[in-house]
Scaffold this active site. Structure first.
Site, PDB file in Angstrom:
ATOM      1  N   ARG A  47       0.687   9.461  -0.863  1.00 28.71           N
ATOM      2  CA  ARG A  47       1.934  11.112  -0.698  1.00 28.71           C
ATOM      3  C   ARG A  47       1.185  11.580  -2.235  1.00 28.71           C
ATOM      4  O   ARG A  47       1.691  12.918  -2.023  1.00 28.71           O
ATOM      5  CB  ARG A  47       3.165  10.505  -1.791  1.00 28.71           C
ATOM      6  CG  ARG A  47       4.222   9.839  -1.332  1.00 28.71           C
ATOM      7  CD  ARG A  47       3.639   8.496  -0.035  1.00 28.71           C
ATOM      8  NE  ARG A  47       5.241   7.748   0.761  1.00 28.71           N
ATOM      9  CZ  ARG A  47       5.481   6.609  -0.226  1.00 28.71           C
ATOM     10  NH1 ARG A  47       5.236   6.077  -0.772  1.00 28.71           N
ATOM     11  NH2 ARG A  47       6.114   6.286   0.603  1.00 28.71           N
ATOM     12  N   ASP A  96       1.477   6.513   5.119  1.00 31.85           N
ATOM     13  CA  ASP A  96       2.573   6.678   4.580  1.00 31.85           C
ATOM     14  C   ASP A  96       3.286   7.822   5.660  1.00 31.85           C
ATOM     15  O   ASP A  96       1.950   8.140   6.467  1.00 31.85           O
ATOM     16  CB  ASP A  96       2.814   6.620   3.694  1.00 31.85           C
ATOM     17  CG  ASP A  96       4.150   5.474   2.957  1.00 31.85           C
ATOM     18  OD1 ASP A  96       5.594   5.815   3.647  1.00 31.85           O
ATOM     19  OD2 ASP A  96       4.411   5.041   2.371  1.00 31.85           O
ATOM     20  N   HIS A 126       7.335   3.566   8.787  1.00 26.81           N
ATOM     21  CA  HIS A 126       6.510   4.319   7.489  1.00 26.81           C
ATOM     22  C   HIS A 126       5.554   4.835   8.811  1.00 26.81           C
ATOM     23  O   HIS A 126       4.144   5.329   7.452  1.00 26.81           O
ATOM     24  CB  HIS A 126       6.170   4.390   6.030  1.00 26.81           C
ATOM     25  CG  HIS A 126       7.048   3.854   4.887  1.00 26.81           C
ATOM     26  ND1 HIS A 126       7.509   4.682   4.377  1.00 26.81           N
ATOM     27  CD2 HIS A 126       7.765   3.121   4.858  1.00 26.81           C
ATOM     28  CE1 HIS A 126       7.972   4.281   3.974  1.00 26.81           C
ATOM     29  NE2 HIS A 126       8.163   2.978   3.794  1.00 26.81           N
ATOM     30  N   ASP A 179       7.610  -2.311   5.107  1.00 26.21           N
ATOM     31  CA  ASP A 179       8.877  -2.563   4.605  1.00 26.21           C
ATOM     32  C   ASP A 179       9.355  -1.460   4.702  1.00 26.21           C
ATOM     33  O   ASP A 179       9.269  -0.416   6.146  1.00 26.21           O
ATOM     34  CB  ASP A 179       8.566  -2.217   3.017  1.00 26.21           C
ATOM     35  CG  ASP A 179       7.466  -0.630   2.684  1.00 26.21           C
ATOM     36  OD1 ASP A 179       6.767  -0.889   3.670  1.00 26.21           O
ATOM     37  OD2 ASP A 179       8.223   0.118   1.441  1.00 26.21           O
ATOM     38  N   GLU A 180      11.409  -1.383   4.977  1.00 31.11           N
ATOM     39  CA  GLU A 180      11.747  -0.056   5.137  1.00 31.11           C
ATOM     40  C   GLU A 180      11.965   0.355   6.735  1.00 31.11           C
ATOM     41  O   GLU A 180      11.719   1.598   6.625  1.00 31.11           O
ATOM     42  CB  GLU A 180      11.374   0.978   4.052  1.00 31.11           C
ATOM     43  CG  GLU A 180      11.927   0.137   2.723  1.00 31.11           C
ATOM     44  CD  GLU A 180      11.361   1.346   1.820  1.00 31.11           C
ATOM     45  OE1 GLU A 180      12.260   1.422   0.471  1.00 31.11           O
ATOM     46  OE2 GLU A 180      10.516   2.353   1.736  1.00 31.11           O
ATOM     47  N   TRP A 229       8.788  -6.789  -4.382  1.00 29.25           N
ATOM     48  CA  TRP A 229       8.980  -6.151  -4.756  1.00 29.25           C
ATOM     49  C   TRP A 229      10.856  -5.492  -5.472  1.00 29.25           C
ATOM     50  O   TRP A 229      10.591  -5.002  -5.994  1.00 29.25           O
ATOM     51  CB  TRP A 229       8.612  -4.755  -3.624  1.00 29.25           C
ATOM     52  CG  TRP A 229       9.443  -4.156  -2.889  1.00 29.25           C
ATOM     53  CD1 TRP A 229       9.121  -5.075  -1.516  1.00 29.25           C
ATOM     54  CD2 TRP A 229      10.209  -3.004  -2.878  1.00 29.25           C
ATOM     55  NE1 TRP A 229      10.606  -4.028  -0.659  1.00 29.25           N
ATOM     56  CE2 TRP A 229      10.723  -3.608  -1.270  1.00 29.25           C
ATOM     57  CE3 TRP A 229      10.428  -2.300  -3.947  1.00 29.25           C
ATOM     58  CZ2 TRP A 229      11.023  -2.095  -0.927  1.00 29.25           C
ATOM     59  CZ3 TRP A 229      11.839  -1.519  -3.282  1.00 29.25           C
ATOM     60  CH2 TRP A 229      12.049  -1.518  -1.371  1.00 29.25           C
ATOM     61  N   ASP A 270       6.460   4.687 -11.000  1.00 29.76           N
ATOM     62  CA  ASP A 270       6.624   5.086 -11.142  1.00 29.76           C
ATOM     63  C   ASP A 270       7.599   5.775 -11.620  1.00 29.76           C
ATOM     64  O   ASP A 270       8.233   6.663 -11.766  1.00 29.76           O
ATOM     65  CB  ASP A 270       6.671   6.302  -9.807  1.00 29.76           C
ATOM     66  CG  ASP A 270       6.933   4.964  -8.789  1.00 29.76           C
ATOM     67  OD1 ASP A 270       6.942   4.091  -8.619  1.00 29.76           O
ATOM     68  OD2 ASP A 270       8.514   5.842  -7.699  1.00 29.76           O
ATOM     69  N   TRP A 298       3.330   4.246  -6.855  1.00 27.91           N
ATOM     70  CA  TRP A 298       3.857   5.367  -6.269  1.00 27.91           C
ATOM     71  C   TRP A 298       3.630   6.542  -6.895  1.00 27.91           C
ATOM     72  O   TRP A 298       4.317   6.941  -7.355  1.00 27.91           O
ATOM     73  CB  TRP A 298       5.359   5.225  -5.226  1.00 27.91           C
ATOM     74  CG  TRP A 298       5.657   3.248  -5.172  1.00 27.91           C
ATOM     75  CD1 TRP A 298       5.738   2.164  -6.007  1.00 27.91           C
ATOM     76  CD2 TRP A 298       5.094   2.877  -3.964  1.00 27.91           C
ATOM     77  NE1 TRP A 298       6.047   1.316  -5.119  1.00 27.91           N
ATOM     78  CE2 TRP A 298       5.376   1.798  -3.935  1.00 27.91           C
ATOM     79  CE3 TRP A 298       4.152   3.248  -2.869  1.00 27.91           C
ATOM     80  CZ2 TRP A 298       5.164   0.559  -2.547  1.00 27.91           C
ATOM     81  CZ3 TRP A 298       4.148   2.527  -1.812  1.00 27.91           C
ATOM     82  CH2 TRP A 298       4.248   1.590  -2.377  1.00 27.91           C
ATOM     83  N   GLU A 331       4.881   9.888  -4.847  1.00 29.69           N
ATOM     84  CA  GLU A 331       6.075  11.283  -4.777  1.00 29.69           C
ATOM     85  C   GLU A 331       6.065  12.482  -5.541  1.00 29.69           C
ATOM     86  O   GLU A 331       6.148  13.360  -4.981  1.00 29.69           O
ATOM     87  CB  GLU A 331       7.534   9.933  -3.954  1.00 29.69           C
ATOM     88  CG  GLU A 331       7.795   9.767  -2.999  1.00 29.69           C
ATOM     89  CD  GLU A 331       7.788   7.610  -3.363  1.00 29.69           C
ATOM     90  OE1 GLU A 331       7.645   7.107  -2.327  1.00 29.69           O
ATOM     91  OE2 GLU A 331       7.003   8.087  -4.373  1.00 29.69           O
TER      92      GLU A 331
END
Length: 466
Positions: free
Chosen positions: A104, A133, A197, A260-261, A331, A359, A405, A407
């Site tokens: 990021r 990512d 991602h 993840d995600e 996590w 973060d 992280w 972002e």
């Protein structure tokens, strides 16, 4: 008598009469002795000299870093004065980690080296390097050159008038960082996020997606529908090339595969994925991730590497059961770690609910920098216990780590503010015996330790601990 202020707090400090006093830079004597544990050391301060004892190079280095702390705070006006004492020390957990997200926001090589150096003072021994990512692919894969030609470039929304910028780490950069960390007895664990991602991958090679595009390297943050196409066997050619590169560049026995995600909308609609689902005799699109994850774990095992994944990879199927060798990074709270240890997996605890997400804001104030998804106070990171009461196999808990992280962390000085001193607290949490921990005592030692961070040029948060 003035007590020694050290972070993380050693297992024991036994004081004796007298003090060591030196005009000028003192010599640190070294002695090899037999001690239980790879990282154990003994630091002996006598009137006539200071000696560090250990049975390994790593243990010797840990002792040297404790001495370095004392030099940073107690060497004044050309003199070092310390009370005579014997410090015996060893870690509570073998995995004491920190994760830096360089997808990021791209952090420079010198900055990463600076962070590694300061972390090493705190006996951190794992640097988890998040390299891919949706927002950028940050290392070269020779067979897929567009990953850096296109995948490392995106528009910076803060500067919409500026041109696209390509930022990635060359093979020489990676070797430099790996070697720099190794000299500080720290292991670099690379992460490549699969199969979700994946926007940066798909922007380069749209044929690896379900729709064929168009795709772009994302300048937004969040979770996106487009992932690698489970019905396209070419993704395994891609995985092979990526893993071959990682094995060549990173000597660590671990590789983080993300996991993840992952959203399953595209797999539900994609004819290739539906056909793959049928051929594998699986029930729903989500089951395809289990098949991919098991394949990734086995591909790494063939390369003598151990896969680490975020706790989503526990959501497996009876037909494609997650291999026991896979390590789980918990996590989403503590539940993933509890479940994983119950199933016999090794676990690394980094719950976003317990102060491990750096973060997140220090304080719930609008002026405080950081993401508003949660709160991570120093006290939370200090108090997080990697071994919960529900875990029946504590020996499976490797340790824990703090994650940054990036972002909204768009500068190194902001990153430092988010990392320190929360990583000081997490480091003590993972090194110091549970019965030796005390937040009030840590706070007193932190007052001294802050001056060390200042001398090292670290921008740090200075507010309340809770």
């Amino acid at each position: 008598m003035k007590e020694l202020s050290i972070i993380p707090k050693p297992v024991s400090i036994n004081y004796s009469d007298g003090e060591f006093c030196s005009d000028g830079m003192p010599l640190l004597n070294k002695r090899n002795i037999k001690l239980d544990g790879q990282e154990a050391y003994r630091l002996i301060i006598k009137k006539d000299g200071i000696t560090v004892e250990a049975s390994s190079e790593t243990g010797m280095f840990r002792g040297e870093q404790t001495f370095r702390q004392l030099m940073l705070s107690e060497f004044k006006d050309g003199k070092l004065i310390l009370p005579c004492a014997e410090i015996n020390d060893y870690p509570r957990f073998p995995w004491r980690g920190f994760m830096l997200d360089c997808s990021r926001y791209f952090y420079s090589v010198p900055f990463i080296e600076k962070i590694i150096d300061v972390l090493s003072i705190h006996h951190i021994n794992r640097f988890h390097w998040h390299l891919t990512d949706d927002q950028g692919w940050r290392f070269p894969v020779p067979e897929y050159p567009l990953l850096n030609e296109i995948g490392a470039r995106r528009q910076d929304r803060r500067f919409p008038w500026a041109s696209y910028k390509s930022e990635f780490y060359s093979e020489d950069d990676i070797r430099r960082i790996v070697n720099y960390a190794a000299r500080r007895h720290m292991e670099i664990i690379p992460e490549v996020d699969l199969p979700g991602h994946a926007s940066a991958i798909l922007a380069c090679y749209p044929g690896l997606g379900c729709t064929g595009g168009p795709y772009r390297v994302e300048d937004r943050f969040g979770i996106f529908e487009d992932v690698l196409c489970a019905g396209n066997d070419q993704i395994f050619d891609f995985f092979n090339a990526v893993f071959d590169t990682l094995v060549r560049l990173f000597p660590s026995k671990w590789v983080h595969i993300g996991g993840d995600e992952v959203l399953f909308n595209r797999w539900q609609e994609c004819p290739k994925c539906r056909k793959k689902l049928e051929s594998l005799e699986l029930e729903k699109p989500a089951d395809l991730q289990s098949w991919i994850t098991c394949s990734l774990v086995k591909m790494l095992m063939q390369r003598s590497r151990i896969a680490i994944g975020w706790d989503e990879i526990l959501e497996d199927t009876p037909k494609y059961k997650l291999p026991d060798e896979a390590v789980i990074m918990s996590w989403r709270g503590e539940e993933g770690g509890i479940k994983a240890s119950g199933l016999g997996h090794q676990v690394i605890m980094t719950p976003n609910t317990h102060g491990c997400y750096l973060d997140y804001k220090h304080l719930p104030e609008p002026e405080e920098t950081g993401r508003t998804l949660g709160l991570s106070t120093i006290e939370m990171g200090y108090s997080m216990n990697p071994v919960t009461a529900q875990m029946k196999e504590p020996s499976l808990i490797l340790g824990g780590q703090g994650n940054l992280w990036s972002e909204v962390i768009y500068a190194g000085k902001i990153a430092e503010y988010m990392i320190f001193p929360r990583m000081c607290a997490i480091a003590e949490n993972l090194w110091t015996p549970f019965e030796n921990k005390n937040l009030g005592d840590f706070s007193k030692r932190l007052d001294v330790h802050r001056h060390r961070l200042d001398k090292l040029g670290i921008n740090q948060y200075r507010g309340p601990l809770k």
